[in-house]
Design an enzyme around this catalytic site. Structure first.
Site, PDB file in Angstrom:
ATOM      1  N   GLU A   1      -0.410  -9.985   0.306  1.00  0.00           N
ATOM      2  CA  GLU A   1      -1.678  -9.323   0.021  1.00  0.00           C
ATOM      3  C   GLU A   1      -2.231  -9.829  -1.304  1.00  0.00           C
ATOM      4  O   GLU A   1      -1.501  -9.956  -2.287  1.00  0.00           O
ATOM      5  CB  GLU A   1      -1.499  -7.807  -0.056  1.00  0.00           C
ATOM      6  CG  GLU A   1      -2.803  -7.081  -0.418  1.00  0.00           C
ATOM      7  CD  GLU A   1      -2.679  -5.579  -0.357  1.00  0.00           C
ATOM      8  OE1 GLU A   1      -2.478  -5.068   0.761  1.00  0.00           O
ATOM      9  OE2 GLU A   1      -2.761  -4.923  -1.418  1.00  0.00           O
TER      10      GLU A   1
ATOM     11  N   GLN B   1       2.574   1.597   2.696  1.00  0.00           N
ATOM     12  CA  GLN B   1       2.420   1.617   1.244  1.00  0.00           C
ATOM     13  C   GLN B   1       3.731   1.147   0.634  1.00  0.00           C
ATOM     14  O   GLN B   1       4.783   1.171   1.286  1.00  0.00           O
ATOM     15  CB  GLN B   1       2.093   3.055   0.802  1.00  0.00           C
ATOM     16  CG  GLN B   1       2.035   3.306  -0.696  1.00  0.00           C
ATOM     17  CD  GLN B   1       0.965   2.500  -1.391  1.00  0.00           C
ATOM     18  OE1 GLN B   1       1.200   1.321  -1.676  1.00  0.00           O
ATOM     19  NE2 GLN B   1      -0.181   3.099  -1.666  1.00  0.00           N
TER      20      GLN B   1
END
Length: 298
Positions: free
Chosen positions: A17, A174
């Protein structure tokens, strides 16, 4: 390529990411990062929304850069502060840029900002995109320790199932630092009838800023092992960098040993960290996937 296809072709998907530069910064500030990450042959790279409350504005542009470097992009799209015309504009930009994968998110609440009456939750955004006529793969976020605003983990998983039932094709977690939390969460998803692939989100704690900011924002539990690491190396940047990488590698090896369907690495735009971790687990990934790590489906 649709990211959902990767999970049918690989037993363990590997991805990174990144985040866009500030709205006032030159786009070239992230180009070198993307090129360096692309050389590591991830299965895809996700692109977050712009920082500072500037929303989805630069995400399509960065996603196109990722695609131009030969890697499939996953574009984040938030909705809590967006009206339908803004979502329509973002979807059109992504479609015209050849980006076929979206991570549909509610987004963080911004104090003083007007919230959308149409898109209160990520599930609203997922349903809207599914009705839009575009053929996007839709991923969503999930929280092994429960969303900070959820009253409990069971309630959070019920809400997660709404997103999946609305048309989500895979989930990214997460960040977390205790793998037992992920394994417990994975079991609960199975009991809830959530069968889409789940990638484990791993954040290497390699800088003071990560310790001070990311952990406090995520609300993640800090195991004693990582607390000792932070206390010992907090004022020793070089040692904290290497210790953080080692802890992340240890987490990832354990996850892969337990059959995780993929790992999503929050690299904070740091190709050095991504490279060190990828190098450490590349052999394991080759063994699991039955080929060379560079054999990314095209």
């Amino acid at each position: 390529m649709k990211i959902s296809q990767l999970f049918t072709q690989k037993k363990a998907v590997w991805s990174f990411e990144i985040f866009p530069p500030k709205p006032t910064a030159d786009i070239g500030a992230v180009r070198g990062t993307i090129e360096a990450l692309a050389k590591l042959s991830p299965d895809y790279i996700s692109v977050t929304c712009s920082a500072g409350g500037s929303g989805n504005s630069r995400t399509p542009e960065i996603a196109e850069l990722v695609k131009a470097c030969g890697v499939e992009p996953l574009a984040h799209l938030t909705c809590i502060n967006s009206e339908q015309n803004e979502i329509d504009e973002a979807l059109l930009k992504l479609h015209e840029g050849g980006v076929g994968n979206i991570l549909a998110l509610r987004g963080d609440r911004i104090e003083g900002a007007k919230e959308s009456k149409t898109f209160r939750y990520a599930a609203d955004l997922v349903r809207y995109i599914r009705r839009s006529g575009y053929d996007f793969d839709l991923a969503a976020a999930c929280y092994p320790e429960g969303h900070p605003e959820a009253p409990d983990l069971v309630t959070d998983i019920r809400r997660l199932k709404e997103k999946v039932d609305a048309g989500v094709t895979h989930l990214n977690t997460q960040l977390f630092f205790d793998n037992d939390d992920f394994f417990r969460f994975r079991d609960m998803l199975a009991l809830a009838g959530i069968g889409v692939p789940v990638q484990a989100g791993i954040m290497p704690l390699v800088k003071k800023g990560h310790v001070d900011r990311i952990v406090s924002l995520s609300g993640g539990k800090i195991p004693a092992k990582i607390s000792r690491m932070i206390a010992r190396f907090y004022d020793d940047p070089a040692s904290l960098m290497e210790a953080g990488i080692a802890y992340a590698v240890d987490q990832i090896v354990d996850l892969l040993s337990a059959g995780v369907q993929g790992v999503h690495l929050y690299v904070m735009n740091n190709p050095y960290v991504a490279g060190k971790i990828t190098e450490s687990v590349a052999g394991i990934l080759r063994g699991i996937n039955g080929g060379t790590h560079a054999d990314r489906p095209q």
